[in-house]
Motif scaffolding. Structure first.
Motif, short mmCIF file in Angstrom:
data_model
loop_
_atom_site.label_atom_id
_atom_site.label_comp_id
_atom_site.label_asym_id
_atom_site.label_seq_id
_atom_site.Cartn_x
_atom_site.Cartn_y
_atom_site.Cartn_z
N ARG A 1 0.83 -1.22 0.00
CA ARG A 1 0.00 0.00 0.00
C ARG A 1 0.86 1.27 0.00
N GLN A 2 2.06 1.18 0.56
CA GLN A 2 2.93 2.35 0.68
C GLN A 2 3.82 2.56 -0.56
N THR A 3 3.70 1.70 -1.53
CA THR A 3 4.50 1.82 -2.75
C THR A 3 3.69 2.57 -3.82
N PRO A 4 4.33 2.95 -4.91
CA PRO A 4 3.58 3.58 -6.00
C PRO A 4 2.46 2.70 -6.56
N TYR A 5 2.52 1.38 -6.33
CA TYR A 5 1.47 0.49 -6.82
C TYR A 5 0.21 0.57 -5.97
N GLY A 6 0.30 1.02 -4.74
CA GLY A 6 -0.86 1.22 -3.89
C GLY A 6 -1.54 -0.04 -3.40
N GLY A 7 -0.90 -1.18 -3.56
CA GLY A 7 -1.47 -2.45 -3.09
C GLY A 7 -0.73 -3.63 -3.69
N LEU A 8 -1.18 -4.81 -3.31
CA LEU A 8 -0.55 -6.04 -3.79
C LEU A 8 -0.64 -6.15 -5.30
N ILE A 9 0.41 -6.68 -5.90
CA ILE A 9 0.43 -6.94 -7.34
C ILE A 9 0.98 -8.35 -7.56
N ALA A 10 0.90 -8.79 -8.79
CA ALA A 10 1.49 -10.06 -9.21
C ALA A 10 2.83 -9.78 -9.87
N PRO A 11 3.75 -10.71 -9.81
CA PRO A 11 5.03 -10.51 -10.51
C PRO A 11 4.82 -10.58 -12.02
N PRO A 12 5.73 -10.04 -12.80
CA PRO A 12 5.59 -10.12 -14.26
C PRO A 12 5.48 -11.56 -14.76
N THR A 13 6.08 -12.50 -14.08
CA THR A 13 6.03 -13.91 -14.51
C THR A 13 4.64 -14.51 -14.37
N ILE A 14 3.67 -13.73 -13.94
CA ILE A 14 2.30 -14.23 -13.81
C ILE A 14 1.76 -14.71 -15.15
N HIS A 15 2.33 -14.22 -16.26
CA HIS A 15 1.82 -14.65 -17.57
C HIS A 15 1.95 -16.16 -17.75
N ILE A 16 2.88 -16.80 -17.04
CA ILE A 16 3.02 -18.25 -17.13
C ILE A 16 1.76 -18.92 -16.57
N LEU A 17 1.33 -18.51 -15.39
CA LEU A 17 0.11 -19.05 -14.79
C LEU A 17 -1.11 -18.70 -15.64
N LEU A 18 -1.16 -17.46 -16.14
CA LEU A 18 -2.32 -17.01 -16.91
C LEU A 18 -2.46 -17.74 -18.24
N MET A 19 -1.34 -18.12 -18.85
CA MET A 19 -1.40 -18.81 -20.14
C MET A 19 -2.21 -20.10 -20.01
N PHE A 20 -2.06 -20.79 -18.90
CA PHE A 20 -2.80 -22.04 -18.70
C PHE A 20 -4.16 -21.80 -18.06
N SER A 21 -4.28 -20.78 -17.24
CA SER A 21 -5.56 -20.49 -16.60
C SER A 21 -6.59 -19.96 -17.58
N CYS A 22 -6.13 -19.29 -18.62
CA CYS A 22 -7.04 -18.65 -19.58
C CYS A 22 -7.29 -19.50 -20.83
N THR A 23 -6.80 -20.73 -20.85
CA THR A 23 -7.03 -21.59 -22.01
C THR A 23 -7.70 -22.88 -21.57
N PRO A 24 -8.60 -23.40 -22.41
CA PRO A 24 -9.28 -24.65 -22.07
C PRO A 24 -8.36 -25.86 -22.29
N ALA A 25 -8.80 -26.99 -21.81
CA ALA A 25 -8.01 -28.22 -21.88
C ALA A 25 -7.68 -28.65 -23.30
N ASP A 26 -8.48 -28.20 -24.28
CA ASP A 26 -8.23 -28.63 -25.65
C ASP A 26 -7.32 -27.68 -26.44
#
Length: 157
Positions: free
Chosen positions: A62-87
């Motif tokens: 909260r005390q940083t310029p981001y104003g709260g919790l954020i995800a690291p840039p490497t979050i795209h690894i998790l998102l690539m699989f979370s945002c795509t279906p099993a097929d």
């Protein structure tokens, strides 16, 4: 609310995935919205060994310029699989990451509803290997681009 569990048997849905011949450059990939949780962010951070307080300590963040919790840039690894279906063809066992380039714009945050726009840009055979060039853009619920990237994958025969 429990975070969704991820399948660890990568061969389970292999028969559903698009084959090499089914990949059409320029055709949008089917994607799913994903609500990013603090628990998912922190689990990824623990797994990769990134314990920066921006990802764990709400008071600090909260005390940083981001104003709260954020995800690291490497979050795209998790998102690539979370945002795509099993097929999705990117999930095919034996697919190798042959390189990638990412640009980061706004940080992902707990509670963000993430959507992905993705497509194959090209596919070609080089030295008896099947290559796919693809692009991916992740947006939050405000239509802000979190990150965008281009990757090169080698597909299994």
């Amino acid at each position: 609310m429990n975070a969704p569990t991820f399948e660890t048997d990568f061969w389970k849905d292999a028969g559903l995935r698009k084959t090499w011949d089914d990949i059409i450059p320029g055709e949008p990939r089917k994607t799913l919205p994903y609500t990013l949780t603090k628990e998912a962010i922190q689990k990824l951070c623990r797994v990769i060994g990134d314990t920066h307080p921006l990802y764990f300590d709400e008071e600090y963040a909260r005390q940083t310029p981001y104003g709260g919790l954020i995800a690291p840039p490497t979050i795209h690894i998790l998102l690539m699989f979370s945002c795509t279906p099993a097929d999705d063809w990117m999930r095919s066992p034996g697919t190798i990451n042959a390189g990638q380039s990412w640009n980061y714009n706004v940080p992902a945050r707990p509670g963000d509803v993430i959507r992905l726009q993705a497509r194959a840009l090209d596919k070609f055979i080089k030295r008896d290997r099947l290559f796919v060039v693809h692009d991916n853009v992740f947006f939050n619920q405000h239509d802000q681009v979190i990150c965008s990237g281009r990757g090169w994958s080698i597909r299994a025969f």
